[in-house]
Design a protein around this motif. Structure first.
Motif, PDB file in Angstrom:
ATOM      1  N   MET A   1      20.742  16.124 -26.863  1.00 62.96           N
ATOM      2  CA  MET A   1      21.942  15.615 -27.512  1.00 62.96           C
ATOM      3  C   MET A   1      22.915  16.760 -27.731  1.00 62.96           C
ATOM      4  O   MET A   1      22.547  17.811 -28.210  1.00 62.96           O
ATOM      5  N   SER A   2      24.157  16.554 -27.397  1.00 62.05           N
ATOM      6  CA  SER A   2      25.164  17.602 -27.537  1.00 62.05           C
ATOM      7  C   SER A   2      25.465  17.858 -29.000  1.00 62.05           C
ATOM      8  O   SER A   2      25.596  16.933 -29.813  1.00 62.05           O
ATOM      9  N   ALA A   3      25.597  19.142 -29.333  1.00 63.60           N
ATOM     10  CA  ALA A   3      25.928  19.506 -30.701  1.00 63.60           C
ATOM     11  C   ALA A   3      27.325  19.043 -31.074  1.00 63.60           C
ATOM     12  O   ALA A   3      27.681  18.975 -32.241  1.00 63.60           O
ATOM     13  N   ALA A   4      28.154  18.700 -30.064  1.00 61.49           N
ATOM     14  CA  ALA A   4      29.529  18.310 -30.308  1.00 61.49           C
ATOM     15  C   ALA A   4      29.657  16.856 -30.748  1.00 61.49           C
ATOM     16  O   ALA A   4      30.732  16.416 -31.138  1.00 61.49           O
ATOM     17  N   LEU A   5      28.582  16.077 -30.667  1.00 61.14           N
ATOM     18  CA  LEU A   5      28.658  14.674 -31.050  1.00 61.14           C
ATOM     19  C   LEU A   5      29.013  14.549 -32.523  1.00 61.14           C
ATOM     20  O   LEU A   5      28.482  15.245 -33.372  1.00 61.14           O
ATOM     21  N   SER A   6      29.915  13.614 -32.820  1.00 57.63           N
ATOM     22  CA  SER A   6      30.388  13.422 -34.185  1.00 57.63           C
ATOM     23  C   SER A   6      29.545  12.386 -34.907  1.00 57.63           C
ATOM     24  O   SER A   6      28.760  11.652 -34.297  1.00 57.63           O
ATOM     25  N   LEU A   7      29.747  12.297 -36.209  1.00 57.84           N
ATOM     26  CA  LEU A   7      29.060  11.286 -37.004  1.00 57.84           C
ATOM     27  C   LEU A   7      29.410   9.889 -36.502  1.00 57.84           C
ATOM     28  O   LEU A   7      28.536   9.028 -36.378  1.00 57.84           O
ATOM     29  N   ASP A   8      30.685   9.654 -36.192  1.00 57.95           N
ATOM     30  CA  ASP A   8      31.095   8.335 -35.714  1.00 57.95           C
ATOM     31  C   ASP A   8      30.413   7.992 -34.391  1.00 57.95           C
ATOM     32  O   ASP A   8      29.974   6.851 -34.187  1.00 57.95           O
ATOM     33  N   THR A   9      30.305   8.968 -33.492  1.00 57.05           N
ATOM     34  CA  THR A   9      29.647   8.733 -32.199  1.00 57.05           C
ATOM     35  C   THR A   9      28.173   8.415 -32.394  1.00 57.05           C
ATOM     36  O   THR A   9      27.627   7.501 -31.774  1.00 57.05           O
ATOM     37  N   LEU A  10      27.536   9.166 -33.263  1.00 53.09           N
ATOM     38  CA  LEU A  10      26.115   8.936 -33.514  1.00 53.09           C
ATOM     39  C   LEU A  10      25.879   7.577 -34.172  1.00 53.09           C
ATOM     40  O   LEU A  10      24.924   6.878 -33.847  1.00 53.09           O
ATOM     41  N   ARG A  11      26.758   7.206 -35.083  1.00 53.67           N
ATOM     42  CA  ARG A  11      26.627   5.879 -35.690  1.00 53.67           C
ATOM     43  C   ARG A  11      26.790   4.787 -34.647  1.00 53.67           C
ATOM     44  O   ARG A  11      26.081   3.765 -34.669  1.00 53.67           O
ATOM     45  N   SER A  12      27.712   4.988 -33.730  1.00 47.54           N
ATOM     46  CA  SER A  12      27.927   4.011 -32.664  1.00 47.54           C
ATOM     47  C   SER A  12      26.695   3.906 -31.768  1.00 47.54           C
ATOM     48  O   SER A  12      26.263   2.805 -31.409  1.00 47.54           O
ATOM     49  N   GLN A  13      26.113   5.045 -31.411  1.00 47.46           N
ATOM     50  CA  GLN A  13      24.905   5.037 -30.584  1.00 47.46           C
ATOM     51  C   GLN A  13      23.736   4.400 -31.326  1.00 47.46           C
ATOM     52  O   GLN A  13      22.948   3.648 -30.732  1.00 47.46           O
ATOM     53  N   ALA A  14      23.633   4.685 -32.608  1.00 48.01           N
ATOM     54  CA  ALA A  14      22.553   4.092 -33.401  1.00 48.01           C
ATOM     55  C   ALA A  14      22.693   2.573 -33.460  1.00 48.01           C
ATOM     56  O   ALA A  14      21.693   1.843 -33.406  1.00 48.01           O
ATOM     57  N   ALA A  15      23.927   2.089 -33.561  1.00 43.69           N
ATOM     58  CA  ALA A  15      24.159   0.648 -33.634  1.00 43.69           C
ATOM     59  C   ALA A  15      23.747  -0.054 -32.341  1.00 43.69           C
ATOM     60  O   ALA A  15      23.439  -1.254 -32.355  1.00 43.69           O
ATOM     61  N   GLY A  16      23.724   0.677 -31.225  1.00 46.24           N
ATOM     62  CA  GLY A  16      23.375   0.088 -29.942  1.00 46.24           C
ATOM     63  C   GLY A  16      21.905   0.197 -29.571  1.00 46.24           C
ATOM     64  O   GLY A  16      21.523  -0.195 -28.455  1.00 46.24           O
ATOM     65  N   LEU A  17      21.074   0.723 -30.476  1.00 50.11           N
ATOM     66  CA  LEU A  17      19.659   0.899 -30.156  1.00 50.11           C
ATOM     67  C   LEU A  17      18.934  -0.439 -30.043  1.00 50.11           C
ATOM     68  O   LEU A  17      19.233  -1.394 -30.760  1.00 50.11           O
ATOM     69  N   ASN A  18      17.965  -0.461 -29.140  1.00 49.87           N
ATOM     70  CA  ASN A  18      17.065  -1.603 -29.014  1.00 49.87           C
ATOM     71  C   ASN A  18      15.748  -1.225 -29.676  1.00 49.87           C
ATOM     72  O   ASN A  18      15.038  -0.338 -29.203  1.00 49.87           O
ATOM     73  N   PHE A  19      15.422  -1.879 -30.781  1.00 49.91           N
ATOM     74  CA  PHE A  19      14.230  -1.517 -31.535  1.00 49.91           C
ATOM     75  C   PHE A  19      13.011  -2.251 -30.981  1.00 49.91           C
ATOM     76  O   PHE A  19      12.904  -3.472 -31.119  1.00 49.91           O
ATOM     77  N   ARG A  20      12.122  -1.515 -30.330  1.00 47.71           N
ATOM     78  CA  ARG A  20      10.830  -2.084 -29.977  1.00 47.71           C
ATOM     79  C   ARG A  20      10.049  -2.285 -31.265  1.00 47.71           C
ATOM     80  O   ARG A  20       9.893  -1.350 -32.053  1.00 47.71           O
ATOM     81  N   ASN A  21       9.519  -3.486 -31.477  1.00 47.28           N
ATOM     82  CA  ASN A  21       8.927  -3.780 -32.776  1.00 47.28           C
ATOM     83  C   ASN A  21       7.576  -4.484 -32.698  1.00 47.28           C
ATOM     84  O   ASN A  21       7.076  -4.973 -33.710  1.00 47.28           O
ATOM     85  N   GLN A  22       6.985  -4.522 -31.503  1.00 54.14           N
ATOM     86  CA  GLN A  22       5.689  -5.183 -31.353  1.00 54.14           C
ATOM     87  C   GLN A  22       4.570  -4.151 -31.216  1.00 54.14           C
ATOM     88  O   GLN A  22       4.817  -2.960 -31.020  1.00 54.14           O
ATOM     89  N   ALA A  23       3.348  -4.636 -31.310  1.00 60.04           N
ATOM     90  CA  ALA A  23       2.199  -3.795 -30.974  1.00 60.04           C
ATOM     91  C   ALA A  23       2.175  -3.584 -29.461  1.00 60.04           C
ATOM     92  O   ALA A  23       2.748  -4.372 -28.693  1.00 60.04           O
ATOM     93  N   PHE A  24       1.522  -2.511 -29.030  1.00 61.19           N
ATOM     94  CA  PHE A  24       1.381  -2.235 -27.596  1.00 61.19           C
ATOM     95  C   PHE A  24      -0.109  -2.194 -27.292  1.00 61.19           C
ATOM     96  O   PHE A  24      -0.800  -1.243 -27.644  1.00 61.19           O
ATOM     97  N   ILE A  25      -0.604  -3.263 -26.674  1.00 57.21           N
ATOM     98  CA  ILE A  25      -2.039  -3.425 -26.442  1.00 57.21           C
ATOM     99  C   ILE A  25      -2.274  -3.841 -24.997  1.00 57.21           C
ATOM    100  O   ILE A  25      -1.623  -4.764 -24.495  1.00 57.21           O
ATOM    101  N   GLY A  26      -3.168  -3.140 -24.321  1.00 56.24           N
ATOM    102  CA  GLY A  26      -3.509  -3.488 -22.952  1.00 56.24           C
ATOM    103  C   GLY A  26      -2.358  -3.370 -21.977  1.00 56.24           C
ATOM    104  O   GLY A  26      -2.295  -4.106 -20.983  1.00 56.24           O
ATOM    105  N   GLY A  27      -1.434  -2.465 -22.253  1.00 52.74           N
ATOM    106  CA  GLY A  27      -0.335  -2.220 -21.326  1.00 52.74           C
ATOM    107  C   GLY A  27       0.879  -3.105 -21.509  1.00 52.74           C
ATOM    108  O   GLY A  27       1.787  -3.101 -20.675  1.00 52.74           O
ATOM    109  N   ARG A  28       0.957  -3.868 -22.617  1.00 50.31           N
ATOM    110  CA  ARG A  28       2.148  -4.693 -22.823  1.00 50.31           C
ATOM    111  C   ARG A  28       2.409  -4.865 -24.317  1.00 50.31           C
ATOM    112  O   ARG A  28       1.515  -4.697 -25.151  1.00 50.31           O
TER     113      ARG A  28
END
Length: 499
Positions: A1-28
């Motif tokens: 991650m570039s040190a030049a990234l601003s708080l606003d940019t990071l907040r924008s990137q955080a808002a676009g995250l896809n949260f994996r939220n399941q267990a991972f068992i047997g390869g899925r």
């Protein structure tokens, strides 16, 4: 991650995250068998990020069956070392390629500053996996010095199914300290992340599969200790538990091992590190900076945090003035701000625990010099000011009990022997530090201090090549270095008589 990234940019990137939220068992990815979930609450602002699968006994049973099947089929355990090495190197590369995503997940989930997640947590995780990958084909078995008509081979073999129960303060790094050696030695691994910070472990499982680690070899069962954790601790087909966390839970796991299949247990259970500064210290500014960062880094949520500052009486006022100044200048704020040096406490429960200890310190007669209050409450998040107590006696609870927050207790001593005595006067023995310009004093203290790591004229020194673990109720077994391989290996003697 570039040190030049601003708080606003990071907040924008955080808002676009896809949260994996399941267990991972047997390869899925799969839901919990009973469909239950729990809220993943960000300490940054108190909002719910997602609902995570709340695994229980049935889910653990599924994961153990998949892990055992994967171990027995030999697609990982039976690979040539060079082949496991190549796959784990690809895994490290995959983590590195997703550094920004993983750093944001870590910060949102646990509250640490994004600068720490990007400069420390993600690179350290990559380094650990890469280092153990490189070690795979460089660790030799042995041939014993026997009589001429005997060949005795001493071989390392994988244990089988290993469960890693990891804490919330360094979710990726603590997981990597177990993932690296457990997979390098050919085991199948089930990770139970802390319920406060499950997101990166869940994502790492997918990256491991994409890198070529076979189905069932690396699995994640998120959930609560009394449910998923206990199911692993009592499971008759889990061969080993690697745990980092509280002493209370460590003792429970020992009991569960004895009451089930006597599975091997490795424990790292916290500390109350004495940070000793002698009057002959050549650089008080360096010592003061180390003392402040030794307790305020990661919001004080560090098992080897220098929570007890022991200062020779003749220099106490001079040193403490400098420590307070460092604490006052610490950039405290939004964890997504690249300028922030100290972020949020992991959750409401931990916030209340730390504030309770601050109250106890005042009631016990210690003098509050700095902080001591909740901060940034308007954000909805969980923040506590850097806090320093002077006039602390070692009998006080704030000097004896692990607070796991940004609370420094300052004690004084008259000579080195008294400093060592105070330093050792605790149930813990994870780490210690001493500042002195006299090598004889440094060597004397490092031998007498009952701790797994002793740092001289620095704090929190070390890298992946040196073992980490404690004495006494800080646990047993070592993470990091080649010594960690011992926790995940069986030694087998093959004795051949020649005729």
């Amino acid at each position: 991650m570039s040190a030049a990234l601003s708080l606003d940019t990071l907040r924008s990137q955080a808002a676009g995250l896809n949260f994996r939220n399941q267990a991972f068992i047997g390869g899925r990815y799969v839901d919990a068998a009973d469909g239950r979930t729990f809220d993943c609450i960000s300490p940054v602002d108190g909002r719910v990020l997602t609902q995570i699968a709340r695994c229980g006994k049935e889910d653990v049973d599924r994961a153990v069956r998949a892990a055992r099947a994967a171990f027995e089929d030999g697609h990982w355990s039976g690979l040539a070392p060079a082949q496991r090495k190549r796959t784990m190197l690809r895994f490290a590369e995959a983590i590195e390629a997703h550094a920004t995503e993983l750093a944001l997940l870590e910060t949102l989930d646990m509250g640490k500053p994004i600068g720490d997640s990007t400069r420390i947590d993600v690179p350290a995780t990559v380094n650990v996996i890469r280092w153990y990958a490189e070690a795979i084909d460089k660790v030799y078995d042995e041939v014993a010095p026997t009589a001429p008509n005997v060949v005795a081979m001493i071989r390392r073999e994988p244990m089988g199914v290993v469960a890693a129960i990891v804490p919330w303060n360094f979710p990726m790094i603590m997981a990597a300290w177990k993932i690296g050696p457990a997979l390098a030695t050919g085991n199948s691994l089930i990770v139970k992340p802390a319920e406060q910070s499950s997101l990166t472990a869940i994502r790492l499982a997918e990256l491991a599969l994409e890198a070529g680690i076979p189905e069932g070899v690396f699995q994640v069962v998120p959930g609560f200790g009394p449910e998923a954790g206990e199911a692993l601790g009592r499971h008759m087909d889990v061969d080993a538990i690697a745990f980092t966390g509280s002493g209370e839970v460590g003792k429970l796991l020992l009991r569960m091992s004895g009451e089930s299949n006597m599975k091997r247990v490795g424990l790292e259970c916290g500390g109350k590190t004495p940070h000793i500064v002698l009057a002959d210290t050549h650089d008080l500014d360096a010592a003061a900076t180390a003392a402040a960062w030794g307790i305020f880094f990661n919001q004080g949520e560090v098992c080897n945090a220098g929570s007890r500052l022991l200062v020779e009486r003749s220099i106490k006022d001079r040193l403490l003035e400098r420590v307070v100044e460092v604490g006052r200048k610490m950039r405290f704020g939004d964890p997504l701000d690249p300028q922030t040096q100290m972020g949020a406490i992991v959750d409401q429960d931990q916030l209340e625990k730390v504030l309770s200890y601050i109250g106890i310190g005042s009631e016990e007669g210690a003098k509050l010099l700095l902080g001591g209050r909740r901060a940034r409450a308007e954000s909805g998040g969980f923040y506590i000011e850097p806090t320093i107590f002077d006039g602390v006696e070692n009998r006080m609870r704030i000097a004896q009990e692990e607070i796991f927050g940004p609370v420094l207790s300052v004690l004084t001593f008259e000579d080195l022997d008294e400093a060592v005595k105070i330093g050792n006067d605790t149930i813990y023995g994870l780490a210690a530090a001493i500042w002195t310009s006299d090598i004889n004093k440094a060597m004397h203290a490092s031998k007498k201090l009952r701790a797994g790591s002793v740092w001289v004229n620095c704090f929190d020194g070390g890298d992946i090549t040196t073992p980490f673990g404690g004495y006494k109720q800080s646990g047993f077994g070592r993470d990091k270095s080649l010594h960690a391989l011992d926790k995940y290996s069986e030694l087998k003697t093959i004795w051949i008589e020649l005729h």
